[in-house]
Design a protein around this motif. Structure first.
Motif, PDB file in Angstrom:
ATOM      1  N   GLY A   1       0.841  -1.207   0.000  1.00 12.64           N
ATOM      2  CA  GLY A   1       0.000   0.000   0.000  1.00 12.64           C
ATOM      3  C   GLY A   1       0.869   1.247   0.000  1.00 12.64           C
ATOM      4  N   GLU A   2       0.721   2.101   1.021  1.00  9.49           N
ATOM      5  CA  GLU A   2       1.503   3.326   1.142  1.00  9.49           C
ATOM      6  C   GLU A   2       2.855   3.110   1.790  1.00  9.49           C
ATOM      7  N   PHE A   3       3.121   1.920   2.286  1.00 10.48           N
ATOM      8  CA  PHE A   3       4.357   1.638   3.005  1.00 10.48           C
ATOM      9  C   PHE A   3       5.357   0.959   2.059  1.00 10.48           C
ATOM     10  N   GLY A   4       6.601   1.385   2.185  1.00 11.79           N
ATOM     11  CA  GLY A   4       7.665   0.621   1.584  1.00 11.79           C
ATOM     12  C   GLY A   4       8.049  -0.530   2.510  1.00 11.79           C
ATOM     13  N   THR A   5       8.412  -1.688   1.950  1.00 12.20           N
ATOM     14  CA  THR A   5       8.721  -2.861   2.767  1.00 12.20           C
ATOM     15  C   THR A   5      10.045  -3.464   2.338  1.00 12.20           C
ATOM     16  N   ILE A   6      10.699  -4.092   3.309  1.00 10.10           N
ATOM     17  CA  ILE A   6      11.881  -4.894   3.057  1.00 10.10           C
ATOM     18  C   ILE A   6      11.773  -6.123   3.943  1.00 10.10           C
ATOM     19  N   ASN A   7      11.763  -7.276   3.316  1.00  5.62           N
ATOM     20  CA  ASN A   7      11.513  -8.537   4.020  1.00  5.62           C
ATOM     21  C   ASN A   7      10.174  -8.498   4.756  1.00  5.62           C
ATOM     22  N   ASN A   8       9.187  -7.849   4.092  1.00 13.39           N
ATOM     23  CA  ASN A   8       7.812  -7.754   4.613  1.00 13.39           C
ATOM     24  C   ASN A   8       7.707  -6.907   5.896  1.00 13.39           C
ATOM     25  N   PHE A   9       8.775  -6.203   6.243  1.00 13.29           N
ATOM     26  CA  PHE A   9       8.711  -5.243   7.362  1.00 13.29           C
ATOM     27  C   PHE A   9       8.366  -3.873   6.788  1.00 13.29           C
ATOM     28  N   ARG A  10       7.350  -3.241   7.368  1.00  9.37           N
ATOM     29  CA  ARG A  10       6.904  -1.934   6.889  1.00  9.37           C
ATOM     30  C   ARG A  10       7.742  -0.829   7.515  1.00  9.37           C
ATOM     31  N   LEU A  11       7.905   0.252   6.742  1.00 16.23           N
ATOM     32  CA  LEU A  11       8.688   1.405   7.194  1.00 16.23           C
ATOM     33  C   LEU A  11       7.808   2.643   7.101  1.00 16.23           C
ATOM     34  N   GLY A  12       7.497   3.258   8.290  1.00 17.26           N
ATOM     35  CA  GLY A  12       6.665   4.457   8.318  1.00 17.26           C
ATOM     36  C   GLY A  12       5.434   4.249   9.188  1.00 17.26           C
ATOM     37  N   GLN A  13       4.643   5.324   9.331  1.00 21.12           N
ATOM     38  CA  GLN A  13       3.410   5.282  10.103  1.00 21.12           C
ATOM     39  C   GLN A  13       2.376   6.167   9.445  1.00 21.12           C
ATOM     40  N   LEU A  14       1.111   5.789   9.623  1.00 21.17           N
ATOM     41  CA  LEU A  14      -0.020   6.553   9.132  1.00 21.17           C
ATOM     42  C   LEU A  14      -1.013   6.727  10.267  1.00 21.17           C
TER      43      LEU A  14
ATOM     44  N   LYS B   1       4.684  15.567   8.913  1.00 23.60           N
ATOM     45  CA  LYS B   1       3.463  14.783   8.935  1.00 23.60           C
ATOM     46  C   LYS B   1       3.805  13.306   8.691  1.00 23.60           C
ATOM     47  N   GLN B   2       2.967  12.451   9.303  1.00 25.85           N
ATOM     48  CA  GLN B   2       3.216  11.008   9.155  1.00 25.85           C
ATOM     49  C   GLN B   2       3.079  10.560   7.697  1.00 25.85           C
ATOM     50  N   GLU B   3       2.106  11.188   6.954  1.00 20.96           N
ATOM     51  CA  GLU B   3       1.931  10.789   5.566  1.00 20.96           C
ATOM     52  C   GLU B   3       3.168  11.121   4.737  1.00 20.96           C
ATOM     53  N   ASN B   4       3.692  12.369   4.947  1.00 20.39           N
ATOM     54  CA  ASN B   4       4.869  12.785   4.188  1.00 20.39           C
ATOM     55  C   ASN B   4       6.097  11.963   4.590  1.00 20.39           C
ATOM     56  N   TRP B   5       6.225  11.735   5.895  1.00 22.51           N
ATOM     57  CA  TRP B   5       7.373  10.964   6.368  1.00 22.51           C
ATOM     58  C   TRP B   5       7.342   9.538   5.802  1.00 22.51           C
ATOM     59  N   THR B   6       6.164   8.913   5.795  1.00 16.14           N
ATOM     60  CA  THR B   6       6.013   7.544   5.269  1.00 16.14           C
ATOM     61  C   THR B   6       6.314   7.494   3.782  1.00 16.14           C
ATOM     62  N   LYS B   7       5.849   8.542   3.053  1.00 14.06           N
ATOM     63  CA  LYS B   7       6.130   8.569   1.616  1.00 14.06           C
ATOM     64  C   LYS B   7       7.616   8.755   1.344  1.00 14.06           C
ATOM     65  N   ALA B   8       8.296   9.629   2.161  1.00 12.53           N
ATOM     66  CA  ALA B   8       9.737   9.811   1.999  1.00 12.53           C
ATOM     67  C   ALA B   8      10.480   8.506   2.255  1.00 12.53           C
ATOM     68  N   LEU B   9      10.069   7.728   3.277  1.00 17.60           N
ATOM     69  CA  LEU B   9      10.709   6.440   3.574  1.00 17.60           C
ATOM     70  C   LEU B   9      10.492   5.435   2.437  1.00 17.60           C
ATOM     71  N   LYS B  10       9.305   5.487   1.804  1.00 11.20           N
ATOM     72  CA  LYS B  10       9.028   4.601   0.672  1.00 11.20           C
ATOM     73  C   LYS B  10       9.952   4.911  -0.498  1.00 11.20           C
ATOM     74  N   TYR B  11      10.144   6.229  -0.756  1.00  6.33           N
ATOM     75  CA  TYR B  11      11.059   6.621  -1.822  1.00  6.33           C
ATOM     76  C   TYR B  11      12.495   6.210  -1.486  1.00  6.33           C
ATOM     77  N   THR B  12      12.829   6.298  -0.148  1.00  4.78           N
ATOM     78  CA  THR B  12      14.174   5.895   0.260  1.00  4.78           C
ATOM     79  C   THR B  12      14.431   4.421  -0.073  1.00  4.78           C
ATOM     80  N   LEU B  13      13.466   3.547   0.266  1.00  2.05           N
ATOM     81  CA  LEU B  13      13.619   2.123  -0.056  1.00  2.05           C
ATOM     82  C   LEU B  13      13.658   1.888  -1.567  1.00  2.05           C
ATOM     83  N   CYS B  14      12.896   2.714  -2.316  1.00  5.21           N
ATOM     84  CA  CYS B  14      12.915   2.582  -3.778  1.00  5.21           C
ATOM     85  C   CYS B  14      14.293   2.926  -4.327  1.00  5.21           C
ATOM     86  N   ASN B  15      14.889   4.021  -3.796  1.00  3.08           N
ATOM     87  CA  ASN B  15      16.245   4.371  -4.226  1.00  3.08           C
ATOM     88  C   ASN B  15      17.255   3.301  -3.818  1.00  3.08           C
TER      89      ASN B  15
END
Length: 320
Positions: A200-213, A272-286
């Motif tokens: 969903g909105e969370f980036g994951t690594i080994n099925n561990f989610r990164l961020g909060q909503l 904000k939690q939404e912005n922080w979670t999205k930034a973490l998702k982009y971090t995992l994508c990079n």
């Protein structure tokens, strides 16, 4: 067969004439009886003609036989006269003894020649018997060699078949191993050990989610585990490639020195939690793109097909 005597013919004729003299008159009704006598007369004539023809044929054959016999008699007589006209040579007793001795010598010479020929023949026969025995021995040895050859040939064929089957089995194993090796070559160990994806909105690594909503709270243990997986992946890449990545300790978490990801701050403070979670998702994508670049630029094999997804987009930059 001779024909009957002519007197019988005359008798028949006289009888016929006498019968003709005593024919009754037509007024007496004897016409039928006259016709019967005429038919009998004609039958007798026919039989006599046949008998005469047979006797003529037999007479001609007898004459030919007589002619052949006369020729043989004349030939015998001519031979007899010729033999009588020849001179007869009579040997004296001395000449007779000489001829007899000469004949005995000739006979003795012929006997000696025959005995020599017999002796030579016996020698040749003995020689041929010896050769026959030798040939029989050779034939027996040849048969033994032939049996040994076919035994060895069958054994060789069996071993050859076994080796071919073993070779085919080894080739099949090599083919399977090569296919497995090609599969392993196309397999990215790091990507399998650290699969980066999204939930969903969370980036994951080994099925561990990164961020909060706000509506989907994530425990800090899971967030810390996610950061730990990301740091371990980065540390693993740093062991095999230069330049080294700088990892710092911040607020008890393993973090990366970054500022912003697509205008979204990676820091949690005043965010904000939404912005922080999205930034973490982009971090995992990079980080996933960095993994792809790392594998292509080092001794690691290229990543698998799941390294990149059509929905994932590389946004921002990764800083050393």
């Amino acid at each position: 067969m001779l024909p009957p005597a002519p007197t019988s013919v005359y008798k028949c004729e006289s009888t016929s004439e006498s019968a003709g003299n005593h024919l009754p008159s037509p007024e007496g009704g004897q016409i039928g009886h006259l016709q019967l006598n005429n038919s009998g007369f004609h039958s007798t004539i026919t039989v006599l003609k046949r008998a005469f023809d047979n006797s003529t044929t037999q007479t001609q054959l007898a004459l030919k036989e007589v002619e052949y016999v006369n020729r043989d008699i004349k030939a015998y007589e001519a031979c007899f006269k010729r033999l009588e006209g020849e001179a007869r040579d009579v040997l004296s007793e001395a000449d007779f003894l000489k001829e007899k001795l000469k004949g005995a010598l000739l006979i003795e010479e012929e006997e000696w020649k025959l005995e020599a020929a017999i002796e030579e023949t016996e020698k040749q026969c003995a020689k041929l018997n010896a050769e026959m025995k030798e040939l029989e021995l050779k034939s027996c040895r040849f048969k033994e060699l032939e049996e040994w050859y076919w035994h060895e040939f069958n054994d060789f064929q069996f071993q050859l078949t076994s080796h071919q089957e073993e070779r085919d089995a080894i080739l099949a194993k090599i083919e399977v191993s090569q296919a497995h090796l090609e599969l392993l070559k196309r397999t990215n160990v790091l990507n399998d050990a650290f699969p980066i994806w999204h939930d969903g909105e969370f980036g994951t690594i080994n099925n561990f989610r990164l961020g909060q909503l706000p509506k989907i709270p994530v425990a800090w243990d899971e967030i810390n585990a996610t950061w730990g997986q990301a740091g371990l992946l980065l540390h693993t890449m740093a062991q095999y490639f230069l330049p080294k990545f700088l990892i710092i300790e911040e607020e008890g978490l393993a973090g990366l020195r970054m500022t912003k990801m697509e205008n979204y701050s990676i820091t949690q403070s005043f965010n904000k939690q939404e912005n922080w979670t999205k930034a973490l998702k982009y971090t995992l994508c990079n980080l996933k793109w960095a993994l792809y670049w790392f594998v292509g630029s080092s001794n690691f094999q290229p990543p698998s097909a799941m390294l990149l997804s059509p929905s994932a987009s590389a946004v921002g930059s990764f800083y050393c």
